[in-house]
Scaffold this active site. Structure first.
Site, PDB file in Angstrom:
ATOM      1  N   GLU A 192       0.755  -1.152  -0.109  1.00  0.00           N
ATOM      2  CA  GLU A 192      -0.260  -0.073  -0.572  1.00  0.00           C
ATOM      3  C   GLU A 192       1.016   1.562   0.096  1.00  0.00           C
ATOM      4  O   GLU A 192       2.023   1.612   0.479  1.00  0.00           O
ATOM      5  CB  GLU A 192      -1.003   0.033   1.308  1.00  0.00           C
ATOM      6  CG  GLU A 192      -1.758   1.520   1.366  1.00  0.00           C
ATOM      7  CD  GLU A 192      -2.891   0.814   2.466  1.00  0.00           C
ATOM      8  OE1 GLU A 192      -2.685   2.269   2.923  1.00  0.00           O
ATOM      9  OE2 GLU A 192      -2.638   0.339   3.140  1.00  0.00           O
ATOM     10  N   GLU A 197      -2.894  11.653   2.713  1.00  0.00           N
ATOM     11  CA  GLU A 197      -3.762  10.907   3.994  1.00  0.00           C
ATOM     12  C   GLU A 197      -3.225  11.985   5.493  1.00  0.00           C
ATOM     13  O   GLU A 197      -2.198  11.999   6.012  1.00  0.00           O
ATOM     14  CB  GLU A 197      -2.547   9.474   4.023  1.00  0.00           C
ATOM     15  CG  GLU A 197      -4.068   8.912   5.305  1.00  0.00           C
ATOM     16  CD  GLU A 197      -3.513   7.737   5.553  1.00  0.00           C
ATOM     17  OE1 GLU A 197      -4.873   6.755   6.167  1.00  0.00           O
ATOM     18  OE2 GLU A 197      -2.323   7.219   5.463  1.00  0.00           O
TER      19      GLU A 197
END
Length: 375
Positions: A192, A197
């Site tokens: 990932e 974020e």
């Protein structure tokens, strides 16, 4: 996943497995022989001292040298000739994605709606100039969670150069937005990459993070980046799945980034390593604008994850581009963020349930995504 026919101008990237090369052994250097008469015979006690000293020196070499070698190794990042393969933009932007509608795997107080509902509720909308993905900001009492959207690209990637042109980033109490790459059905085996974020107001800068299986670390690894490393072990099974992250300055996300007109995030995924750059709207390189990107001319990356102690090709495969806005969940609702860092009101779920007007800024606006591959 989704079995729709891919558009003809889209191509799923594949990568040739890394070739193994046998290690080369240095040839021993020859020394002229010494005659017995020319070589003095040391005393046995001296021999003991010499042997003991030699053992200590050898032990230090065994311990110190490998660590120093790793610290000083760095990939060449040889310039690659990139060509455009996939473009996500205009009114067809969302045609290249599926809508995730399962229960949120990170326990968010959110309902991810399907494409039809997202269109009817105006949670996703695309024009010739941009695509918007937003949280419901009208329902007065969202008892089971507030409606939101998570989209996943139909195309999958093993490598490439990804150019994300972003006009607006979501922010606000209880929000947990992300723009990321992963294989959701083979996680964490295929890795990932969190390109953007943050949580809540997102005023402390964007965090670029890798999450992997065992065997990928940035500890004692030489890196060239402007961001601040937060964790070193990328293995998601340790440290509460914090991964190995790099935090940017305050203008790399949220209200500060939005007021500057947004900007471009560039992510390079290759065997040598993974690098991410951020360019403000007023400093986007001309080669990106001309669709002829050359990372070798961009200067130091925001985040650098060299493949020194991480086999990139084996840890990152079959990656979809994902954009979503989660609410509360395992990160945004944590007291250290929701209460202590951002001083958000009430509890996270109560706030989400009863404060629709607080989510008017909780939306992504993308100008385009462009994916390039080396030729």
């Amino acid at each position: 996943m989704d079995d729709r026919q891919l558009p003809p101008n889209f191509s799923t990237a594949t990568v040739e497995p890394p070739r193994a090369f046998p290690p080369s052994k240095p040839k021993p250097r020859s020394r002229p022989p010494q005659s017995q008469a020319e070589t003095p015979r040391p005393h046995s006690t001296d021999m003991t001292h010499v042997a003991g000293g030699a053992a200590i020196v050898l032990l230090l070499i065994v311990i110190v040298v490998p660590v120093e070698v790793v610290k000083n190794r760095y990939p060449k990042y040889t310039p690659l000739d990139y060509t455009l393969t996939d473009t996500y933009e205009g009114t067809a932007f969302f045609d290249h994605f599926t809508y995730f509608t399962e229960q949120d795997p990170t326990s968010g107080f959110v309902i991810y709606v399907n494409e039809e509902a997202a269109t009817d509720l105006n949670l996703t909308h695309a024009t010739e100039t941009s695509a918007i993905l937003r949280v419901d900001a009208s329902t007065p009492n969202a008892i089971a969670g507030r409606n939101s959207v998570r989209i996943e690209s139909i195309n999958k990637y093993d490598n490439g150069l990804f150019i994300f042109d972003i006009l607006h980033t979501p922010f606000g109490c209880a929000t947990w937005p992300a723009l990321w790459l992963t294989d959701g059905y083979n996680w964490p085996s295929n890795g990932e990459i969190d390109v953007l974020e943050t949580t809540n107001e997102g005023a402390h800068g964007n965090e670029v993070t890798l999450h992997t299986t065992k065997g990928c670390t940035m500890k004692d690894v030489k890196r060239k980046q402007t961001g601040q490393a937060s964790f070193e072990n990328c293995d998601g099974s340790v440290g509460g799945n914090t991964g190995c992250g790099v935090i940017g300055s305050e203008d790399t996300y949220g209200d500060a980034m939005n007021k500057a007109g947004g900007g471009v995030y560039a992510l390079e995924l290759r065997e040598a390593g993974i690098r991410a750059w951020f360019f403000r709207r007023d400093s986007i390189p001309a080669d990106i604008t001309a669709s002829k990107p050359d990372p070798s001319t961009w200067g130091t990356a925001l985040a650098d994850f060299p493949g020194t102690e991480c086999d990139i090709a084996s840890h990152f495969r079959n990656q979809s581009i994902i954009a979503n806005i989660d609410l509360c969940g395992e990160l945004a609702g944590q007291p250290q963020f929701y209460d202590n860092m951002y001083h958000c009101p009430a509890t996270c779920t109560e706030f989400v349930k009863s404060s629709p007007e607080s989510f008017v800024d909780a939306f992504w606006e993308f100008k385009s995504f462009k994916v390039y591959h080396a030729v």
